[in-house]
Design a protein around this motif. Structure first.
Motif, PDB file in Angstrom:
ATOM      1  N   THR A 161       0.838  -1.207   0.000  1.00 38.02           N
ATOM      2  CA  THR A 161       0.000   0.000   0.000  1.00 38.02           C
ATOM      3  C   THR A 161       0.869   1.253   0.000  1.00 38.02           C
ATOM      4  N   ALA A 162       1.908   1.255   0.782  1.00 36.81           N
ATOM      5  CA  ALA A 162       2.812   2.406   0.821  1.00 36.81           C
ATOM      6  C   ALA A 162       3.463   2.622  -0.540  1.00 36.81           C
ATOM      7  N   ALA A 163       3.847   1.545  -1.203  1.00 38.34           N
ATOM      8  CA  ALA A 163       4.463   1.672  -2.531  1.00 38.34           C
ATOM      9  C   ALA A 163       3.464   2.216  -3.545  1.00 38.34           C
ATOM     10  N   LEU A 164       2.218   1.761  -3.470  1.00 41.31           N
ATOM     11  CA  LEU A 164       1.195   2.267  -4.381  1.00 41.31           C
ATOM     12  C   LEU A 164       0.921   3.752  -4.135  1.00 41.31           C
ATOM     13  N   GLN A 165       0.886   4.154  -2.871  1.00 41.68           N
ATOM     14  CA  GLN A 165       0.684   5.568  -2.563  1.00 41.68           C
ATOM     15  C   GLN A 165       1.838   6.402  -3.098  1.00 41.68           C
ATOM     16  N   ARG A 166       3.057   5.898  -2.972  1.00 44.08           N
ATOM     17  CA  ARG A 166       4.220   6.614  -3.495  1.00 44.08           C
ATOM     18  C   ARG A 166       4.111   6.759  -5.013  1.00 44.08           C
ATOM     19  N   ASP A 167       3.659   5.706  -5.695  1.00 40.94           N
ATOM     20  CA  ASP A 167       3.464   5.772  -7.145  1.00 40.94           C
ATOM     21  C   ASP A 167       2.413   6.812  -7.506  1.00 40.94           C
ATOM     22  N   GLU A 168       1.349   6.899  -6.705  1.00 43.84           N
ATOM     23  CA  GLU A 168       0.318   7.915  -6.953  1.00 43.84           C
ATOM     24  C   GLU A 168       0.897   9.319  -6.795  1.00 43.84           C
ATOM     25  N   HIS A 169       1.710   9.520  -5.762  1.00 41.60           N
ATOM     26  CA  HIS A 169       2.353  10.819  -5.571  1.00 41.60           C
ATOM     27  C   HIS A 169       3.249  11.146  -6.760  1.00 41.60           C
ATOM     28  N   ASN A 170       4.028  10.178  -7.206  1.00 38.93           N
ATOM     29  CA  ASN A 170       4.924  10.402  -8.339  1.00 38.93           C
ATOM     30  C   ASN A 170       4.157  10.710  -9.612  1.00 38.93           C
ATOM     31  N   SER A 171       3.065  10.018  -9.828  1.00 41.14           N
ATOM     32  CA  SER A 171       2.230  10.264 -11.006  1.00 41.14           C
ATOM     33  C   SER A 171       1.654  11.675 -10.982  1.00 41.14           C
ATOM     34  N   THR A 172       1.185  12.090  -9.828  1.00 46.01           N
ATOM     35  CA  THR A 172       0.629  13.438  -9.693  1.00 46.01           C
ATOM     36  C   THR A 172       1.705  14.486  -9.933  1.00 46.01           C
ATOM     37  N   MET A 173       2.876  14.254  -9.377  1.00 46.71           N
ATOM     38  CA  MET A 173       3.980  15.201  -9.569  1.00 46.71           C
ATOM     39  C   MET A 173       4.343  15.302 -11.049  1.00 46.71           C
ATOM     40  N   ALA A 174       4.326  14.184 -11.755  1.00 49.33           N
ATOM     41  CA  ALA A 174       4.641  14.182 -13.186  1.00 49.33           C
ATOM     42  C   ALA A 174       3.621  15.017 -13.967  1.00 49.33           C
ATOM     43  N   GLN A 175       2.339  14.923 -13.584  1.00 47.95           N
ATOM     44  CA  GLN A 175       1.313  15.726 -14.258  1.00 47.95           C
ATOM     45  C   GLN A 175       1.588  17.214 -14.077  1.00 47.95           C
ATOM     46  N   TRP A 176       1.897  17.613 -12.860  1.00 48.22           N
ATOM     47  CA  TRP A 176       2.150  19.028 -12.587  1.00 48.22           C
ATOM     48  C   TRP A 176       3.452  19.499 -13.228  1.00 48.22           C
ATOM     49  N   THR A 177       4.437  18.638 -13.338  1.00 44.02           N
ATOM     50  CA  THR A 177       5.707  19.015 -13.957  1.00 44.02           C
ATOM     51  C   THR A 177       5.505  19.366 -15.423  1.00 44.02           C
ATOM     52  N   VAL A 178       4.686  18.607 -16.117  1.00 47.49           N
ATOM     53  CA  VAL A 178       4.404  18.899 -17.526  1.00 47.49           C
ATOM     54  C   VAL A 178       3.800  20.293 -17.657  1.00 47.49           C
ATOM     55  N   GLN A 201      -4.167  22.264   0.661  1.00 49.57           N
ATOM     56  CA  GLN A 201      -2.867  22.903   0.869  1.00 49.57           C
ATOM     57  C   GLN A 201      -2.042  23.008  -0.408  1.00 49.57           C
ATOM     58  N   THR A 202      -2.383  22.248  -1.426  1.00 46.95           N
ATOM     59  CA  THR A 202      -1.566  22.246  -2.643  1.00 46.95           C
ATOM     60  C   THR A 202      -2.368  22.767  -3.830  1.00 46.95           C
ATOM     61  N   ALA A 203      -2.980  21.872  -4.563  1.00 53.64           N
ATOM     62  CA  ALA A 203      -3.664  22.232  -5.804  1.00 53.64           C
ATOM     63  C   ALA A 203      -4.809  23.201  -5.578  1.00 53.64           C
ATOM     64  N   GLY A 204      -5.576  22.993  -4.519  1.00 54.69           N
ATOM     65  CA  GLY A 204      -6.716  23.886  -4.263  1.00 54.69           C
ATOM     66  C   GLY A 204      -6.269  25.329  -4.105  1.00 54.69           C
ATOM     67  N   ALA A 205      -5.208  25.531  -3.344  1.00 60.02           N
ATOM     68  CA  ALA A 205      -4.701  26.896  -3.125  1.00 60.02           C
ATOM     69  C   ALA A 205      -4.181  27.506  -4.430  1.00 60.02           C
ATOM     70  N   LEU A 206      -3.437  26.731  -5.207  1.00 58.62           N
ATOM     71  CA  LEU A 206      -2.898  27.240  -6.474  1.00 58.62           C
ATOM     72  C   LEU A 206      -4.008  27.533  -7.481  1.00 58.62           C
ATOM     73  N   LEU A 207      -4.977  26.644  -7.563  1.00 56.71           N
ATOM     74  CA  LEU A 207      -6.069  26.837  -8.520  1.00 56.71           C
ATOM     75  C   LEU A 207      -6.930  28.033  -8.146  1.00 56.71           C
ATOM     76  N   ASN A 208      -7.113  28.275  -6.865  1.00 59.28           N
ATOM     77  CA  ASN A 208      -7.885  29.455  -6.460  1.00 59.28           C
ATOM     78  C   ASN A 208      -7.230  30.741  -6.938  1.00 59.28           C
ATOM     79  N   VAL A 209      -5.905  30.790  -6.939  1.00 63.32           N
ATOM     80  CA  VAL A 209      -5.195  31.978  -7.435  1.00 63.32           C
ATOM     81  C   VAL A 209      -5.447  32.141  -8.927  1.00 63.32           C
ATOM     82  N   VAL A 210      -5.267  31.062  -9.685  1.00 65.80           N
ATOM     83  CA  VAL A 210      -5.439  31.124 -11.141  1.00 65.80           C
ATOM     84  C   VAL A 210      -6.890  31.416 -11.504  1.00 65.80           C
ATOM     85  N   LEU A 211      -7.814  30.764 -10.828  1.00 63.98           N
ATOM     86  CA  LEU A 211      -9.236  30.922 -11.177  1.00 63.98           C
ATOM     87  C   LEU A 211      -9.862  32.184 -10.604  1.00 63.98           C
TER      88      LEU A 211
END
Length: 181
Positions: free
Chosen positions: A66-83, A146-156
């Motif tokens: 489960t911890a490894a899967l959660q880490r993969d989810e974090h990495n996937s999300t980070m990759a989306q934002w990096t693009v 704390q992350t995406a919600g705060a950033l999106l509120n600024v943009v939107l």
């Protein structure tokens, strides 16, 4: 007929011989000899301990997986934002479109509006995935806020971001996500 098959050379049955051997073994405390029934109980206890240890091992493996899967989810999300970040960082034209376009500093032609709208959809979609993973317990509570919600509120909250969101929030986004954003 079966009695003859059980009899050994001295006239004892095989069962009696086994009882004699087992009966001569001391019990776990070294006291009186253990009976077959005692050995049966001991075997059940040992088997139960084995099952419990196996379940503990499986539980630990599931936890690690489960911890490894959660880490993969974090990495996937980070990759989306990096693009998304790299699209702005590597292209001056995109950076100008984002800054001037979002704040309404200049009039955008149809192609620029389309590019800006498509670009706005990406961080909101990536933000939706963070929100969804937070709702499902993959990310800790508060991660989206704390992350995406705060950033999106600024943009939107920019003039064109607000205009785009007014129409986009009704198409393809869950009402609960729209409310949280």
């Amino acid at each position: 007929a079966s009695g003859r098959l059980d009899r050994g050379p001295v006239g004892k049955t095989a069962r009696q011989k086994l009882r004699g051997l087992v009966g001569s073994l001391p019990d776990a405390l070294g006291n009186t000899p253990m009976s077959l029934e005692d050995l049966s109980y001991l075997a059940q206890i040992i088997g139960s301990v084995g099952v419990i240890l196996s379940l503990v091992f499986v539980g630990l493996q599931i936890s690690h997986n489960t911890a490894a899967l959660q880490r993969d989810e974090h990495n996937s999300t980070m990759a989306q934002w990096t693009v998304i970040r790299m699209a702005v960082a590597q292209s001056r034209e995109m950076a100008e479109l984002m800054t001037a376009g979002l704040h309404g500093e200049r009039t955008l032609d149809a192609a620029e509006r389309l590019r800006l709208e498509q670009f706005l959809a990406e961080p909101v979609w990536a933000g939706f995935h963070i929100w969804d993973r937070t709702q499902r317990g993959v990310f800790p509570k508060g991660t989206f806020e704390q992350t995406a919600g705060a950033l999106l509120n600024v943009v939107l909250s920019t003039p064109r971001g607000r205009d785009w969101w007014r129409g986009a929030k009704t198409v393809g986004f869950l009402p609960a996500f729209v409310a949280d954003l």
